[in-house]
Design an enzyme around this catalytic site. Sequence first.
Site, PDB file in Angstrom:
ATOM      1  N   GLN A 364       9.194  -7.798   4.320  1.00  0.00           N
ATOM      2  CA  GLN A 364       9.270  -8.242   5.573  1.00  0.00           C
ATOM      3  C   GLN A 364       9.371  -9.525   6.068  1.00  0.00           C
ATOM      4  O   GLN A 364      10.955 -10.132   6.528  1.00  0.00           O
ATOM      5  CB  GLN A 364       8.075  -7.341   6.251  1.00  0.00           C
ATOM      6  CG  GLN A 364       7.804  -7.987   7.560  1.00  0.00           C
ATOM      7  CD  GLN A 364       8.447  -6.590   8.011  1.00  0.00           C
ATOM      8  OE1 GLN A 364       8.741  -5.763   7.693  1.00  0.00           O
ATOM      9  NE2 GLN A 364       9.490  -6.658   9.517  1.00  0.00           N
ATOM     10  N   GLY A 367      13.002 -10.302   5.407  1.00  0.00           N
ATOM     11  CA  GLY A 367      13.564  -9.632   6.340  1.00  0.00           C
ATOM     12  C   GLY A 367      14.764  -8.804   5.772  1.00  0.00           C
ATOM     13  O   GLY A 367      14.055  -7.679   4.415  1.00  0.00           O
ATOM     14  N   GLU A 391      -4.123   5.466 -14.004  1.00  0.00           N
ATOM     15  CA  GLU A 391      -5.444   5.693 -14.843  1.00  0.00           C
ATOM     16  C   GLU A 391      -6.177   5.444 -13.235  1.00  0.00           C
ATOM     17  O   GLU A 391      -7.334   4.829 -13.164  1.00  0.00           O
ATOM     18  CB  GLU A 391      -5.714   3.492 -14.806  1.00  0.00           C
ATOM     19  CG  GLU A 391      -4.380   3.923 -16.472  1.00  0.00           C
ATOM     20  CD  GLU A 391      -5.028   2.546 -17.082  1.00  0.00           C
ATOM     21  OE1 GLU A 391      -6.583   2.475 -16.984  1.00  0.00           O
ATOM     22  OE2 GLU A 391      -4.354   2.329 -18.042  1.00  0.00           O
TER      23      GLU A 391
END
Length: 413
Positions: A364, A367, A391
């Site tokens: 984010q 961008g 696991e």
Amino acid sequence: MSLATKLLSRLCTYTKAGLPARQFSSALGLNFTLTAEQQTYKDMARKFAREEIMPVAAEFDRSGEYPMDLIKKAWSLGLMNPAVPQDCGGLGLGVLDECIYGEELAYACTGISTALSSNSLGEMPVVVAGNKEQQKKYLGRMVEEPLICAYCVTEPVAGSDVAGIKSTAVKQGDKWILNGNKMWITNGGKANWYFVLAYTDKGAGYSGLTGFILDADTPGVTPGRKEWNMGQRASDTRGITFEDVAIPEENVLGRPGDGFKIAMAAFDKTRPLVAIGAVGLAQRAMEESLKYAMERKTFGTPIIENQGVSFMLAEMAIGIENARLMSWRGAWETDQGRRNTYYASIAKAYASDVANKAATDAVQIFGGNGYNSEYPVEKLMRDAKIFQIYEGTSQIQRRIIGDLLQASAKQKM
């Protein structure tokens, strides 16, 4: 000169440091200062990760090639098989010691670090339950040459529900005849030997599961194709078929029926190592994001000046610091000889979520560039997801934690 001493000498040559006094995880009080040896391992692992792994990580991700040359280099430096006991020629390091340098390897690439570190999972059942002859034969060979081993429990119809596995081993004379299929086995196509879990008494539930050591070249063992996964593509993941595979009696780990306890005891030691791998990935995501946020400008100012971005970075730091401490706690508890299931499950669940959030937020912050493979964070996002699955899923970890809380409360009533 013992092999363990040779490995330590190589380590110090690589870091251009003198051989430190032999110190391992301290048992004396609360102390976050690394021992001289732990710091040396950390520095050496960082140097290897930054100089050897990071420059080639993206290409291994694209090709899916197994990083055998890197494995050989890591082995020669003593970065593999740390838990092999000293009487088998190994270093006999604690889980905390491996956590401290394992984070550095994961920072560079969790696909390659998984290929390097999965020996610890395959070896751990033999470390915790193998007799001296089994340890000498199977752990000893791991420090004599750069070999791979694998942990074979998961099946096409049984992951978190271990009791649901279908593989069986039937006693015939002095051998056990194994039949079944395993799936999602890390290093499955590269292993020299396997730890295999199978039913020897289907009607006994968990108490009917038995652990075996199995040489990979035994007739009837057939690895499947390499799976092309979302992330961690340098790791070799395959299904394995066992068809009338004869296992000698001396390769039974513990006693028949001990398999489930052995498998879970191994997880208690390796889940902090998985957690610290997630921490390494999250640390990389934060540092890449911080660097980008300080360079990238919008409306004439670096985007880090925006509170929305700076708060995302702050949340990454909060999660990373807490996940690291929880991973260390889980590792330290088992090194003290105490049951660490509660702490190991917390570490694994929390660090996995931290890594996924950090990687997602990194994309984010980048961008549109973050969504592009020319930048490093999209790979981090793909690599991160598996931490919530392998696991023991994040949901299973929460189930374990909840069950332990309930059991503790009942004892106090």
